[in-house]
Design a protein around this motif. Structure first.
Motif, PDB file in Angstrom:
ATOM      1  N   ILE A  24     -18.582  11.380 -40.079  1.00 28.06           N
ATOM      2  CA  ILE A  24     -17.406  10.856 -39.372  1.00 28.06           C
ATOM      3  C   ILE A  24     -16.765  11.949 -38.525  1.00 28.06           C
ATOM      4  CG2 ILE A  24     -15.064   9.943 -39.665  1.00 28.06           C
ATOM      5  CD1 ILE A  24     -16.123   8.450 -42.139  1.00 28.06           C
ATOM      6  N   MET A  25     -16.713  13.162 -39.089  1.00 27.94           N
ATOM      7  CA  MET A  25     -16.128  14.271 -38.343  1.00 27.94           C
ATOM      8  C   MET A  25     -16.910  14.572 -37.066  1.00 27.94           C
ATOM      9  SD  MET A  25     -14.754  17.437 -40.530  1.00 27.94           S
ATOM     10  CE  MET A  25     -14.221  18.643 -39.358  1.00 27.94           C
ATOM     11  N   MET A  28     -16.398  11.824 -34.595  1.00 23.91           N
ATOM     12  CA  MET A  28     -15.061  11.921 -34.022  1.00 23.91           C
ATOM     13  C   MET A  28     -14.982  13.030 -32.981  1.00 23.91           C
ATOM     14  SD  MET A  28     -12.437  10.969 -37.105  1.00 23.91           S
ATOM     15  CE  MET A  28     -11.535  12.453 -36.888  1.00 23.91           C
ATOM     16  N   LYS A  32     -14.450  12.505 -28.451  1.00 23.24           N
ATOM     17  CA  LYS A  32     -13.101  12.895 -28.056  1.00 23.24           C
ATOM     18  C   LYS A  32     -12.851  12.598 -26.590  1.00 23.24           C
ATOM     19  CE  LYS A  32     -11.443  16.257 -31.308  1.00 23.24           C
ATOM     20  NZ  LYS A  32     -11.277  17.673 -31.576  1.00 23.24           N
TER      21      LYS A  32
ATOM     22  N   TYR B 131      -6.649  10.172 -39.220  1.00 20.72           N
ATOM     23  CA  TYR B 131      -7.457  11.120 -38.460  1.00 20.72           C
ATOM     24  C   TYR B 131      -7.851  12.327 -39.314  1.00 20.72           C
ATOM     25  CZ  TYR B 131      -8.234  14.594 -34.770  1.00 20.72           C
ATOM     26  OH  TYR B 131      -8.740  15.575 -33.972  1.00 20.72           O
ATOM     27  N   PRO B 134     -11.325  12.745 -42.937  1.00 15.35           N
ATOM     28  CA  PRO B 134     -12.573  13.499 -43.165  1.00 15.35           C
ATOM     29  C   PRO B 134     -12.345  14.965 -43.510  1.00 15.35           C
ATOM     30  CG  PRO B 134     -12.678  12.277 -41.099  1.00 15.35           C
ATOM     31  CD  PRO B 134     -11.299  12.100 -41.612  1.00 15.35           C
ATOM     32  N   VAL B 135     -11.424  15.609 -42.792  1.00 10.24           N
ATOM     33  CA  VAL B 135     -11.129  17.016 -43.072  1.00 10.24           C
ATOM     34  C   VAL B 135     -10.624  17.183 -44.497  1.00 10.24           C
ATOM     35  CG1 VAL B 135      -9.844  19.038 -42.312  1.00 10.24           C
ATOM     36  CG2 VAL B 135     -10.460  17.287 -40.668  1.00 10.24           C
ATOM     37  N   ILE B 138     -13.367  16.795 -47.106  1.00 11.12           N
ATOM     38  CA  ILE B 138     -14.166  18.019 -47.218  1.00 11.12           C
ATOM     39  C   ILE B 138     -13.368  19.104 -47.960  1.00 11.12           C
ATOM     40  CG2 ILE B 138     -15.282  19.873 -45.905  1.00 11.12           C
ATOM     41  CD1 ILE B 138     -15.858  17.673 -43.753  1.00 11.12           C
TER      42      ILE B 138
END
Lengths: 126, 170
Positions: A24-25, A28, A32, B131, B134-135, B138
């Motif tokens: 997903i990161m 994303m 952008k 948003y 995900p960060v 992790i």
């Protein structure tokens, strides 16, 4: 249960959690798009929508004495100053891409970059 | 019984000190909610050496103590949500007996962060901060691994050196 089996299960769990998050990161960061406008909400309510390409300093003060200064400059927006304790919002630095956000949790201030296709009428209708 | 109370006291004191340390060491990390979660080492050790009841008590006392001393009303709410959700998941995971301490603490770390971001979505009434999910997932995994490895070491040392009433350590 055998510790070998446990170790295997640990790995499965690790991958099951980590992989989707990483994917997903990556998606994303590939997707952008440059944003056009900045939406500022305070305590869940819309505070204002500003163009990203116009230099502007937005001072947000509320009745409790909280103060946040949001600065828009050169197509970027950042939290210039805040009198919260952790200053995480200030450390977050510049944002400019669609759906990137700066959050000041203690003051409930959210700065979000939006595409900018929203017309004035939509904003008023909200 | 008195032994157990003393052990619980030590756990609370340690968890409290870890919360304090973590509060001092602000790394200037640019994403809200990213922490190592040192205090969780104590919680997971309590869970494995002293049982679930004690782990719940230690965690609750720690959150309330640290919250009142270092935080504000809001931050207590966030820590409580994170702590409650992660401990619940860790209890269930441990009960299934399918995972080691590391696996249990990884799940705890991830759920902790997810619970906090969900609470933030509710409080701030904006889904924009999803948003960060995900960060934060992790970060939860990394924190879970650190806490899990430390917990495992502490747990096995404790088993060797002091007599425990209950020990699920390997």
């Amino acid at each position: 249960m055998e510790s070998v089996v446990r170790k295997r299960n640990d790995m499965i769990l690790l991958l099951a959690v980590l992989l989707p998050a990483v994917i997903i990161m990556i998606v994303m960061s590939l997707n952008k798009n440059a944003g056009g406008q900045v939406k500022v909400t305070v305590d869940g309510e819309l505070y204002g929508i500003y163009d990203l390409d116009k230099k502007k300093t937005i001072v947000i003060e509320n009745e409790k004495g909280f103060k946040n200064i949001v600065e828009i400059e050169n197509g970027y927006v950042y939290m210039k100053e805040a009198d919260c304790r952790d200053l995480i919002c200030v450390n977050q630095g510049n944002i400019s891409k669609k759906s990137e956000t700066i959050v000041c949790l203690p003051h409930k201030v959210v700065v979000e970059v939006i595409s900018g296709e929203e017309s004035e009428a939509d904003v008023i209708a909200k | 019984m008195s032994r157990k109370v003393a052990l619980c006291g030590i756990y609370v004191a340690l968890a409290f000190i870890f919360s304090y340390l973590e509060n001092m060491l602000s790394f200037g990390i640019s994403v809200p909610g990213v922490k190592i979660g040192l205090a969780n080492i104590v919680v997971i050790v309590a869970l494995y050496t002293s049982g679930k009841k004690d782990a719940v008590i230690v965690n609750l006392v720690r959150v309330v103590l640290a919250g009142f001393i270092f935080g504000s009303g809001m931050s207590i709410l966030y820590s409580l949500a994170g702590a409650a959700a992660s401990l619940t998941v860790m209890l269930i995971m441990k009960k299934t007996d399918l995972f080691s301490i590391k696996g249990v603490s990884i799940a705890g770390g991830v759920v902790h962060n997810m619970a906090q971001i969900l609470l933030a979505v509710c409080i701030l009434e904006t889904s924009g901060i999803m948003y960060y999910l995900p960060v934060l997932v992790i970060a939860g995994v990394v924190s879970g691994i650190v806490v899990g490895i430390s917990g495992e070491i502490v747990c096995s040392r404790m088993k060797k050196s002091i007599h425990l009433y209950k020990s699920d350590c390997e």
